[in-house]
Design a protein around this motif. Structure first.
Motif, short mmCIF file in Angstrom:
data_model
loop_
_atom_site.label_atom_id
_atom_site.label_comp_id
_atom_site.label_asym_id
_atom_site.label_seq_id
_atom_site.Cartn_x
_atom_site.Cartn_y
_atom_site.Cartn_z
N ASN A 25 0.85 -1.19 0.00
CA ASN A 25 0.00 0.00 0.00
C ASN A 25 0.89 1.24 0.00
OD1 ASN A 25 -2.56 -1.31 0.18
ND2 ASN A 25 -2.14 -1.74 2.33
N PHE A 26 0.70 2.10 -1.00
CA PHE A 26 1.54 3.28 -1.16
C PHE A 26 0.68 4.53 -1.33
CE2 PHE A 26 3.69 -0.42 -2.82
CZ PHE A 26 4.90 -0.38 -2.15
N LEU A 27 1.11 5.62 -0.71
CA LEU A 27 0.45 6.91 -0.85
C LEU A 27 1.41 7.86 -1.56
CD1 LEU A 27 -2.04 8.72 -0.02
CD2 LEU A 27 -0.62 9.45 1.90
N ILE A 28 0.98 8.40 -2.68
CA ILE A 28 1.81 9.30 -3.48
C ILE A 28 1.24 10.71 -3.35
CG2 ILE A 28 2.60 9.85 -5.81
CD1 ILE A 28 1.40 6.36 -5.13
N VAL A 29 2.08 11.65 -2.95
CA VAL A 29 1.67 13.04 -2.79
C VAL A 29 2.43 13.88 -3.82
CG1 VAL A 29 1.52 15.02 -1.22
CG2 VAL A 29 1.30 12.69 -0.32
N GLY A 30 1.72 14.80 -4.45
CA GLY A 30 2.37 15.65 -5.44
C GLY A 30 1.92 17.10 -5.32
N GLU A 31 2.84 18.01 -5.64
CA GLU A 31 2.51 19.43 -5.70
C GLU A 31 2.13 19.78 -7.13
OE1 GLU A 31 4.66 23.78 -5.21
OE2 GLU A 31 5.41 22.09 -4.00
N VAL A 32 1.03 20.48 -7.28
CA VAL A 32 0.54 20.85 -8.60
C VAL A 32 1.39 22.00 -9.14
CG1 VAL A 32 -1.45 21.70 -9.91
CG2 VAL A 32 -1.80 20.10 -8.01
N THR A 33 1.99 21.78 -10.32
CA THR A 33 2.88 22.78 -10.93
C THR A 33 2.26 23.42 -12.17
OG1 THR A 33 3.97 21.07 -12.25
CG2 THR A 33 4.94 21.60 -10.10
N GLY A 34 1.17 22.87 -12.65
CA GLY A 34 0.49 23.41 -13.82
C GLY A 34 -0.92 22.87 -13.90
N VAL A 35 -1.85 23.67 -14.40
CA VAL A 35 -3.26 23.27 -14.50
C VAL A 35 -3.78 23.56 -15.90
CG1 VAL A 35 -5.59 23.62 -13.58
CG2 VAL A 35 -3.61 23.79 -12.04
N HIS A 36 -4.31 22.54 -16.55
CA HIS A 36 -5.00 22.71 -17.83
C HIS A 36 -6.49 22.65 -17.56
CE1 HIS A 36 -1.39 21.92 -20.35
NE2 HIS A 36 -1.03 21.20 -19.30
N ILE A 37 -7.26 23.59 -18.09
CA ILE A 37 -8.72 23.57 -17.99
C ILE A 37 -9.28 23.71 -19.40
CG2 ILE A 37 -10.79 24.73 -17.10
CD1 ILE A 37 -9.08 25.77 -14.78
N ARG A 38 -10.16 22.80 -19.76
CA ARG A 38 -10.80 22.88 -21.07
C ARG A 38 -11.74 24.09 -21.08
NH1 ARG A 38 -13.73 17.59 -22.22
NH2 ARG A 38 -15.57 18.76 -21.62
N ASP A 39 -11.65 24.91 -22.11
CA ASP A 39 -12.38 26.18 -22.14
C ASP A 39 -13.88 26.03 -21.92
OD1 ASP A 39 -10.03 27.56 -22.52
OD2 ASP A 39 -10.29 27.76 -24.69
N ASP A 40 -14.49 24.98 -22.49
CA ASP A 40 -15.94 24.83 -22.35
C ASP A 40 -16.38 24.41 -20.95
OD1 ASP A 40 -14.96 22.19 -22.66
OD2 ASP A 40 -16.85 21.53 -23.54
N CYS A 41 -15.42 24.13 -20.06
CA CYS A 41 -15.74 23.77 -18.68
C CYS A 41 -15.76 24.99 -17.76
CB CYS A 41 -14.75 22.73 -18.16
SG CYS A 41 -14.85 21.17 -19.06
N LEU A 42 -15.46 26.16 -18.33
CA LEU A 42 -15.53 27.41 -17.56
C LEU A 42 -16.85 28.09 -17.83
CD1 LEU A 42 -11.91 28.74 -18.15
CD2 LEU A 42 -12.85 27.81 -16.01
N ASN A 43 -17.46 28.60 -16.77
CA ASN A 43 -18.74 29.29 -16.88
C ASN A 43 -18.70 30.50 -15.94
OD1 ASN A 43 -21.41 30.04 -17.24
ND2 ASN A 43 -22.25 28.32 -16.08
N GLU A 44 -18.66 31.69 -16.51
CA GLU A 44 -18.59 32.93 -15.74
C GLU A 44 -17.44 32.90 -14.74
OE1 GLU A 44 -22.45 33.87 -14.12
OE2 GLU A 44 -23.40 33.77 -16.10
N GLY A 45 -16.29 32.42 -15.20
CA GLY A 45 -15.09 32.43 -14.38
C GLY A 45 -14.99 31.29 -13.38
N ARG A 46 -15.89 30.33 -13.44
CA ARG A 46 -15.86 29.19 -12.50
C ARG A 46 -15.73 27.90 -13.27
NH1 ARG A 46 -20.40 29.93 -7.90
NH2 ARG A 46 -19.56 27.87 -7.49
N PHE A 47 -14.99 26.94 -12.70
CA PHE A 47 -14.91 25.59 -13.25
C PHE A 47 -16.24 24.92 -12.95
CE2 PHE A 47 -13.34 21.09 -12.99
CZ PHE A 47 -12.95 20.99 -14.33
N ASP A 48 -17.01 24.61 -13.97
CA ASP A 48 -18.40 24.19 -13.83
C ASP A 48 -18.55 22.70 -14.15
OD1 ASP A 48 -21.15 23.80 -13.92
OD2 ASP A 48 -21.53 25.57 -15.16
N VAL A 49 -18.71 21.88 -13.12
CA VAL A 49 -18.79 20.43 -13.31
C VAL A 49 -20.05 20.01 -14.07
CG1 VAL A 49 -17.35 19.94 -11.31
CG2 VAL A 49 -19.85 19.96 -11.06
N THR A 50 -21.07 20.86 -14.10
CA THR A 50 -22.29 20.49 -14.83
C THR A 50 -22.07 20.55 -16.34
OG1 THR A 50 -23.20 22.74 -14.86
CG2 THR A 50 -23.76 21.32 -12.97
N ARG A 51 -20.95 21.09 -16.76
CA ARG A 51 -20.64 21.16 -18.19
C ARG A 51 -20.01 19.87 -18.71
NH1 ARG A 51 -19.84 27.03 -20.44
NH2 ARG A 51 -21.70 27.87 -19.46
#
Length: 194
Positions: free
Chosen positions: A141-167
């Motif tokens: 059993n292993f736990l891997i922890v990572g620091e986020v160094t970059g984030v990609h967001i698909r444009d159509d998943c943004l709605n009025e400046g928010r990441f919108d999971v309903t999209r």
């Protein structure tokens, strides 16, 4: 019903995974000396804001873990409902060196801050540098922890400046072979919100 895990539960299937649900799925992509790898992990979550950090757990010494030990990087791709079948196809126990992107027909793109592939067109991808790997109690059993160094967001998943999971409707893991999809969202203000 009450049971102690060390004594067994007496049920036909272990209820633990079903109790701790829903769990987001981290579709982990890695690259190693034997090639690229893509595999879903349901023991996954965000664990800190500043700096942003995520974790996932591997039961067994899988290719993802080996590649991260070799390179120190990985990417977390968010799974949408439309990708549920190909995500599931990448959960196969393929032999070491198999490129699950190719196996499941998943388009890949290169990350920006790390030398690692990512799922092209995923709703979001978190590029991560491994900060630690912890060996947990039990067998492999292993736990891997990572620091986020970059984030990609698909444009159509943004709605009025928010990441919108309903999209895109994220997929989560329940117990057994059950999954769920987010289709309904509600908002609640905290008591100390202004």
């Amino acid at each position: 019903m009450f049971y102690r895990p060390e004594d067994g539960h007496g049920l036909p299937h272990n209820p633990f995974n079903a109790i701790v649900s829903p769990r987001p799925i981290g579709w982990i992509s890695t690259r190693g000396s034997e090639g690229d790898n893509l595999a879903p992990y349901s023991f996954f979550n965000a664990v800190a804001y500043v700096p942003p950090q995520v974790m996932f757990a591997s039961t067994g010494r899988k290719d993802s873990l080996g590649n991260i030990e070799e390179t120190g990087v990985f990417a977390v791709n968010i799974v949408e409902y439309a990708a549920r079948e190909v995500m599931n196809a990448t959960s196969t126990a393929a032999k070491r060196g198999t490129d699950e992107f190719a196996l499941a027909g998943v388009a890949k793109a290169e990350c920006t801050t790390i030398a690692c592939p990512r799922v092209e067109g995923a709703p979001a991808t978190l590029e991560c540098r491994m900060t630690e790997i912890l060996t947990l109690r039990g067998k492999d059993n292993f736990l891997i922890v990572g620091e986020v160094t970059g984030v990609h967001i698909r444009d159509d998943c943004l709605n009025e400046g928010r990441f919108d999971v309903t999209r895109f409707h994220p997929v989560s893991r329940l117990g057994y072979r059950d999954f769920a999809v987010v289709r309904e969202v509600f908002t609640m203000k905290r008591p100390d919100d202004a």
